[in-house]
Design a protein around this motif. Structure first.
Motif, PDB file in Angstrom:
ATOM      1  N   VAL A   3      41.718  28.771  41.580  1.00 45.37           N
ATOM      2  CA  VAL A   3      42.041  30.157  41.900  1.00 45.37           C
ATOM      3  C   VAL A   3      40.791  30.844  42.407  1.00 45.37           C
ATOM      4  CG1 VAL A   3      43.892  30.334  40.204  1.00 45.37           C
ATOM      5  CG2 VAL A   3      41.582  30.962  39.552  1.00 45.37           C
ATOM      6  N   THR A   4      40.980  31.907  43.108  1.00 44.99           N
ATOM      7  CA  THR A   4      39.864  32.718  43.541  1.00 44.99           C
ATOM      8  C   THR A   4      39.770  33.908  42.606  1.00 44.99           C
ATOM      9  OG1 THR A   4      40.221  32.075  45.835  1.00 44.99           O
ATOM     10  CG2 THR A   4      38.889  34.037  45.442  1.00 44.99           C
ATOM     11  N   VAL A   5      38.641  34.036  41.968  1.00 43.85           N
ATOM     12  CA  VAL A   5      38.419  35.164  41.080  1.00 43.85           C
ATOM     13  C   VAL A   5      38.318  36.398  41.966  1.00 43.85           C
ATOM     14  CG1 VAL A   5      36.824  36.189  39.413  1.00 43.85           C
ATOM     15  CG2 VAL A   5      37.251  33.725  39.370  1.00 43.85           C
ATOM     16  N   GLU A   6      39.124  37.399  41.666  1.00 46.23           N
ATOM     17  CA  GLU A   6      39.127  38.621  42.466  1.00 46.23           C
ATOM     18  C   GLU A   6      37.845  39.408  42.308  1.00 46.23           C
ATOM     19  OE1 GLU A   6      42.540  40.660  40.984  1.00 46.23           O
ATOM     20  OE2 GLU A   6      43.926  39.303  41.999  1.00 46.23           O
ATOM     21  N   GLU A   7      37.366  39.473  41.080  1.00 44.34           N
ATOM     22  CA  GLU A   7      36.192  40.289  40.812  1.00 44.34           C
ATOM     23  C   GLU A   7      35.478  39.769  39.583  1.00 44.34           C
ATOM     24  OE1 GLU A   7      35.070  44.861  39.484  1.00 44.34           O
ATOM     25  OE2 GLU A   7      37.150  44.361  39.894  1.00 44.34           O
ATOM     26  N   ILE A   8      34.159  39.782  39.646  1.00 40.97           N
ATOM     27  CA  ILE A   8      33.309  39.575  38.480  1.00 40.97           C
ATOM     28  C   ILE A   8      32.333  40.740  38.499  1.00 40.97           C
ATOM     29  CG2 ILE A   8      31.542  38.166  37.360  1.00 40.97           C
ATOM     30  CD1 ILE A   8      32.846  35.705  38.632  1.00 40.97           C
ATOM     31  N   SER A   9      32.256  41.455  37.394  1.00 46.30           N
ATOM     32  CA  SER A   9      31.345  42.592  37.347  1.00 46.30           C
ATOM     33  C   SER A   9      30.916  42.875  35.918  1.00 46.30           C
ATOM     34  CB  SER A   9      31.997  43.836  37.957  1.00 46.30           C
ATOM     35  OG  SER A   9      33.142  44.199  37.223  1.00 46.30           O
ATOM     36  N   LEU A  10      29.834  43.634  35.818  1.00 49.27           N
ATOM     37  CA  LEU A  10      29.355  44.046  34.510  1.00 49.27           C
ATOM     38  C   LEU A  10      30.434  44.860  33.807  1.00 49.27           C
ATOM     39  CD1 LEU A  10      25.731  45.123  35.447  1.00 49.27           C
ATOM     40  CD2 LEU A  10      26.394  43.098  34.135  1.00 49.27           C
ATOM     41  N   LEU A  11      30.500  44.704  32.507  1.00 45.63           N
ATOM     42  CA  LEU A  11      31.472  45.453  31.716  1.00 45.63           C
ATOM     43  C   LEU A  11      31.136  46.940  31.736  1.00 45.63           C
ATOM     44  CD1 LEU A  11      31.653  43.071  28.636  1.00 45.63           C
ATOM     45  CD2 LEU A  11      33.348  43.301  30.467  1.00 45.63           C
ATOM     46  N   THR A  12      32.169  47.756  31.739  1.00 44.33           N
ATOM     47  CA  THR A  12      32.017  49.204  31.671  1.00 44.33           C
ATOM     48  C   THR A  12      32.833  49.723  30.498  1.00 44.33           C
ATOM     49  OG1 THR A  12      33.910  49.678  33.096  1.00 44.33           O
ATOM     50  CG2 THR A  12      31.765  49.345  34.183  1.00 44.33           C
ATOM     51  N   GLU A  13      32.622  50.963  30.158  1.00 41.94           N
ATOM     52  CA  GLU A  13      33.299  51.570  29.015  1.00 41.94           C
ATOM     53  C   GLU A  13      34.814  51.375  29.074  1.00 41.94           C
ATOM     54  OE1 GLU A  13      32.801  52.768  25.487  1.00 41.94           O
ATOM     55  OE2 GLU A  13      31.036  53.286  26.669  1.00 41.94           O
ATOM     56  N   SER A  14      35.393  51.439  30.258  1.00 40.72           N
ATOM     57  CA  SER A  14      36.852  51.319  30.397  1.00 40.72           C
ATOM     58  C   SER A  14      37.372  49.899  30.167  1.00 40.72           C
ATOM     59  CB  SER A  14      37.292  51.811  31.782  1.00 40.72           C
ATOM     60  OG  SER A  14      36.750  50.983  32.788  1.00 40.72           O
ATOM     61  N   ASP A  15      36.478  48.929  30.024  1.00 43.47           N
ATOM     62  CA  ASP A  15      36.876  47.533  29.823  1.00 43.47           C
ATOM     63  C   ASP A  15      37.013  47.158  28.352  1.00 43.47           C
ATOM     64  OD1 ASP A  15      36.779  47.016  32.603  1.00 43.47           O
ATOM     65  OD2 ASP A  15      34.618  46.629  32.488  1.00 43.47           O
ATOM     66  N   ASP A  60      44.508  38.951  39.403  1.00 37.26           N
ATOM     67  CA  ASP A  60      45.737  39.758  39.441  1.00 37.26           C
ATOM     68  C   ASP A  60      45.610  41.046  38.631  1.00 37.26           C
ATOM     69  OD1 ASP A  60      46.999  37.806  41.037  1.00 37.26           O
ATOM     70  OD2 ASP A  60      47.560  36.665  39.240  1.00 37.26           O
ATOM     71  N   GLY A  61      44.445  41.678  38.698  1.00 34.90           N
ATOM     72  CA  GLY A  61      44.227  42.942  38.017  1.00 34.90           C
ATOM     73  C   GLY A  61      44.019  42.855  36.518  1.00 34.90           C
ATOM     74  N   LYS A  62      43.930  41.649  35.968  1.00 33.92           N
ATOM     75  CA  LYS A  62      43.777  41.455  34.520  1.00 33.92           C
ATOM     76  C   LYS A  62      42.458  40.744  34.235  1.00 33.92           C
ATOM     77  CE  LYS A  62      45.770  38.935  30.646  1.00 33.92           C
ATOM     78  NZ  LYS A  62      46.641  37.836  30.251  1.00 33.92           N
ATOM     79  N   ASP A  89      40.524  32.857  29.268  1.00 26.71           N
ATOM     80  CA  ASP A  89      41.894  32.874  28.756  1.00 26.71           C
ATOM     81  C   ASP A  89      42.532  31.504  29.001  1.00 26.71           C
ATOM     82  OD1 ASP A  89      44.874  33.203  28.934  1.00 26.71           O
ATOM     83  OD2 ASP A  89      44.371  35.276  28.448  1.00 26.71           O
ATOM     84  N   ALA A  90      43.238  30.984  28.008  1.00 23.54           N
ATOM     85  CA  ALA A  90      43.837  29.647  28.088  1.00 23.54           C
ATOM     86  C   ALA A  90      44.764  29.491  29.301  1.00 23.54           C
ATOM     87  CB  ALA A  90      44.595  29.336  26.799  1.00 23.54           C
ATOM     88  N   GLU A  91      45.395  30.566  29.717  1.00 25.41           N
ATOM     89  CA  GLU A  91      46.343  30.493  30.840  1.00 25.41           C
ATOM     90  C   GLU A  91      45.684  30.180  32.177  1.00 25.41           C
ATOM     91  OE1 GLU A  91      48.946  33.867  31.065  1.00 25.41           O
ATOM     92  OE2 GLU A  91      49.330  33.830  28.906  1.00 25.41           O
ATOM     93  N   VAL A  92      44.379  30.410  32.296  1.00 23.96           N
ATOM     94  CA  VAL A  92      43.718  30.191  33.589  1.00 23.96           C
ATOM     95  C   VAL A  92      42.554  29.195  33.499  1.00 23.96           C
ATOM     96  CG1 VAL A  92      44.421  32.420  34.513  1.00 23.96           C
ATOM     97  CG2 VAL A  92      42.229  32.227  33.327  1.00 23.96           C
TER      98      VAL A  92
END
Length: 158
Positions: A3-15, A60-62, A89-92
């Motif tokens: 799969v192609t990872v959509e995004e990798i980024s530093l964690l933010t408060e909303s995460d 997929d936004g998750k 996550d085990a699913e991916v």
């Protein structure tokens, strides 16, 4: 299937909520028990400490994976980066998410002057195939952690 990872980024408060689901999943997988205060303390360190970092990977936004790492000085080499936790996550799993995270962390560490990336793994970890492919296995290296034992006699050095 890769799969192609959509995004990798530093964690933010909303995460926070997504991170905690994965962090607790990691601990459950490794049979580690932690208190709510432990998760709160770790979360604050990930966001507030310049040497300690956390990243998430999204599909997929998750958020489907997390990595925690820290920068530190080294006596003989340039700065080092220790990858403390990596959980997918085990699913991916087995779809390239962990590889993408490790490569992202390695690049981030290099950009911040800590090019020596390393990590530990259990000998029987299912991720060993990936780690053996991406890293250099140190045959014969044994990892110790200090365990204070009051029953041992202390030897006086002179």
């Amino acid at each position: 299937m890769m799969v192609t990872v959509e995004e990798i980024s530093l964690l933010t408060e909303s995460d926070r909520a997504s991170w905690e689901v994965l962090a607790r999943g990691k601990d459950m997988y490794f049979a580690v028990e932690r208190s709510d205060e432990d998760y709160e303390r770790a979360w604050r360190r990930l966001l507030d400490d310049e040497q300690i970092r956390g990243v998430g990977a999204w599909l997929d936004g998750k958020m489907v994976a997390i990595a925690h790492y820290l920068f530190h000085a080294s006596i003989w080499y340039s700065g080092k980066c220790y990858l403390a936790d990596l959980f997918v996550d085990a699913e991916v799993r087995r779809r390239g998410v962990a590889t993408a995270l490790i490569e992202w962390v390695a690049q981030d560490a290099k950009e911040h002057g800590f090019p020596g990336l390393y990590w530990n793994s259990l000998e029987d970890s299912p991720a060993r195939a990936l780690y053996d492919n991406l890293g250099k296995f140190q045959q014969g290296l044994i990892h110790y952690t200090y365990r204070p034992d009051t029953n041992n006699r202390r030897v006086n050095a002179r």
